[in-house]
Design a protein around this motif. Sequence first.
Motif, mmCIF file in Angstrom:
data_model
loop_
_atom_site.group_PDB
_atom_site.id
_atom_site.type_symbol
_atom_site.label_atom_id
_atom_site.label_comp_id
_atom_site.label_asym_id
_atom_site.label_seq_id
_atom_site.Cartn_x
_atom_site.Cartn_y
_atom_site.Cartn_z
ATOM 1 N N GLU A 1 11.518 -0.026 -19.287
ATOM 2 C CA GLU A 1 11.592 0.381 -17.878
ATOM 3 C C GLU A 1 11.436 0.655 -16.867
ATOM 4 O OE1 GLU A 1 14.815 -2.686 -14.191
ATOM 5 O OE2 GLU A 1 14.267 -3.030 -16.703
ATOM 6 N N ALA A 2 12.434 1.631 -16.958
ATOM 7 C CA ALA A 2 13.120 3.274 -16.562
ATOM 8 C C ALA A 2 11.031 3.451 -16.298
ATOM 9 C CB ALA A 2 14.022 3.669 -17.143
ATOM 10 N N ILE A 3 10.134 3.834 -17.525
ATOM 11 C CA ILE A 3 9.213 4.669 -17.495
ATOM 12 C C ILE A 3 8.055 3.266 -16.312
ATOM 13 C CG2 ILE A 3 7.233 5.146 -18.770
ATOM 14 C CD1 ILE A 3 9.544 5.404 -21.261
ATOM 15 N N ALA A 4 8.657 2.330 -16.589
ATOM 16 C CA ALA A 4 7.553 1.743 -15.837
ATOM 17 C C ALA A 4 7.924 1.775 -14.501
ATOM 18 C CB ALA A 4 7.727 -0.262 -16.698
ATOM 19 N N VAL A 5 9.209 1.645 -13.726
ATOM 20 C CA VAL A 5 9.380 1.865 -12.298
ATOM 21 C C VAL A 5 9.160 3.299 -11.819
ATOM 22 C CG1 VAL A 5 11.280 2.882 -10.963
ATOM 23 C CG2 VAL A 5 11.465 0.820 -12.517
ATOM 24 N N GLU A 6 8.839 4.776 -12.413
ATOM 25 C CA GLU A 6 8.604 5.900 -12.082
ATOM 26 C C GLU A 6 7.376 5.762 -11.944
ATOM 27 O OE1 GLU A 6 8.608 9.418 -11.004
ATOM 28 O OE2 GLU A 6 10.434 8.327 -11.613
ATOM 29 N N LEU A 7 6.875 5.460 -13.340
ATOM 30 C CA LEU A 7 5.128 5.237 -13.185
ATOM 31 C C LEU A 7 4.631 4.379 -12.061
ATOM 32 C CD1 LEU A 7 2.062 5.752 -14.747
ATOM 33 C CD2 LEU A 7 2.490 3.557 -15.817
ATOM 34 N N GLY A 8 4.995 3.407 -11.813
ATOM 35 C CA GLY A 8 4.176 2.006 -10.804
ATOM 36 C C GLY A 8 5.018 2.609 -9.582
ATOM 37 N N GLY A 9 5.815 3.997 -9.339
ATOM 38 C CA GLY A 9 6.361 4.181 -7.867
ATOM 39 C C GLY A 9 5.437 5.046 -7.696
ATOM 40 N N LEU B 1 1.889 5.442 -8.531
ATOM 41 C CA LEU B 1 0.484 4.590 -8.682
ATOM 42 C C LEU B 1 0.876 3.740 -6.981
ATOM 43 C CD1 LEU B 1 0.238 3.556 -12.328
ATOM 44 C CD2 LEU B 1 -0.416 5.051 -10.788
ATOM 45 N N ILE B 2 1.021 2.899 -6.744
ATOM 46 C CA ILE B 2 1.802 2.244 -5.768
ATOM 47 C C ILE B 2 1.813 3.589 -3.860
ATOM 48 C CG2 ILE B 2 4.031 1.328 -4.363
ATOM 49 C CD1 ILE B 2 4.268 -0.090 -6.541
ATOM 50 N N HIS B 3 2.635 4.837 -4.876
ATOM 51 C CA HIS B 3 2.404 5.641 -3.410
ATOM 52 C C HIS B 3 0.967 6.078 -2.900
ATOM 53 C CE1 HIS B 3 3.896 8.836 -0.954
ATOM 54 N NE2 HIS B 3 2.882 9.592 -1.695
ATOM 55 N N GLU B 4 0.296 6.177 -4.105
ATOM 56 C CA GLU B 4 -1.257 6.848 -4.358
ATOM 57 C C GLU B 4 -1.698 5.615 -3.769
ATOM 58 O OE1 GLU B 4 -4.837 8.714 -6.798
ATOM 59 O OE2 GLU B 4 -2.662 8.630 -7.929
ATOM 60 N N PRO C 1 -13.104 4.265 -1.959
ATOM 61 C CA PRO C 1 -11.755 4.800 -2.805
ATOM 62 C C PRO C 1 -11.056 3.476 -2.686
ATOM 63 C CG PRO C 1 -12.394 5.228 -0.454
ATOM 64 C CD PRO C 1 -13.375 4.018 -0.766
ATOM 65 N N MET C 2 -10.927 2.994 -3.125
ATOM 66 C CA MET C 2 -9.909 1.459 -3.662
ATOM 67 C C MET C 2 -10.309 1.768 -5.299
ATOM 68 S SD MET C 2 -8.441 0.949 -1.365
ATOM 69 C CE MET C 2 -6.520 0.112 -2.001
ATOM 70 N N ILE C 3 -11.646 1.112 -5.653
ATOM 71 C CA ILE C 3 -12.784 0.810 -6.684
ATOM 72 C C ILE C 3 -12.371 1.894 -7.006
ATOM 73 C CG2 ILE C 3 -14.317 1.363 -7.868
ATOM 74 C CD1 ILE C 3 -15.496 -0.923 -5.394
ATOM 75 N N GLU C 4 -12.614 3.557 -6.907
ATOM 76 C CA GLU C 4 -11.866 4.805 -7.595
ATOM 77 C C GLU C 4 -10.385 5.328 -7.889
ATOM 78 O OE1 GLU C 4 -12.834 9.669 -6.399
ATOM 79 O OE2 GLU C 4 -12.029 7.931 -5.510
ATOM 80 N N PHE C 5 -10.309 4.084 -7.186
ATOM 81 C CA PHE C 5 -8.894 4.368 -7.526
ATOM 82 C C PHE C 5 -8.559 3.644 -8.615
ATOM 83 C CE2 PHE C 5 -4.324 2.565 -7.353
ATOM 84 C CZ PHE C 5 -3.511 3.687 -7.850
ATOM 85 N N ASN C 6 -8.489 2.570 -8.683
ATOM 86 C CA ASN C 6 -8.176 1.417 -9.880
ATOM 87 C C ASN C 6 -9.656 1.433 -11.295
ATOM 88 O OD1 ASN C 6 -6.172 -1.088 -8.703
ATOM 89 N ND2 ASN C 6 -7.677 -0.480 -7.124
ATOM 90 N N CYS C 7 -10.605 2.558 -10.710
ATOM 91 C CA CYS C 7 -11.398 2.915 -12.168
ATOM 92 C C CYS C 7 -10.179 3.672 -12.814
ATOM 93 C CB CYS C 7 -12.386 2.789 -11.948
ATOM 94 S SG CYS C 7 -13.748 1.662 -11.203
#
Length: 217
Positions: free
Chosen positions: A61-69, A71-74, A102-108
Amino acid sequence: MPEDPKPRRRQARGERRISQLLQAAAAVFCANGYTASSTNAIAREAKVSPGTLYQYFPNKEAIAVELGGRLIHEMRERHGQVFTPENTALPLPELIDAVLDPMIEFNCLNPAFLALMHGSDVPGRIAEEHDELHASLLRQVRELIGTRAAPGPSAEELDRIADMAFAVFKGGLALIVAAPEGPARDAAVDELKKVLLRYLAPLFTGEEAAVTTPPTR
């Protein structure tokens, strides 16, 4: 006395290790989904021992929170770059390019974003931040359409149009990310833009001519 450089070196090594672990977690989440992933699998992907992983993160969970945070910031930064007055004033085909590319590029580049955010038991903190991001993006889409739409749509109609346009984007995005890089992905991008152009053109003043009639067979 001169500053001891050792703490800074240790900090730099720690940051590199964290980045290594997060990259490994992204790969594992994409391959297995968040629910089926484990810290052992992430450690194997990172080519470190589980003990090394636990020096930096106490659990998955801690890994997911850091990674997700991160990615959301970017992703938030991407939003700020695409929903600008300059882009809003573009002709509709160019506007769609300026917002979607830009949105497609980020998700790819970051397929873990969709894999993590759509997990059935994604950590609550990440789910809340994602919901806030979703609401912010939907609000920006609504404001953009409201600014450019021909006079007439009510607030209720604008909400419905924005919801539909955003749903179309999300559905198309999932197909794009899943497509192999190259002609197949490019074709999926073109199809998504074509759908949004045909849907939005009648709403935008003077933009109906931007939609070309497909040739008859």
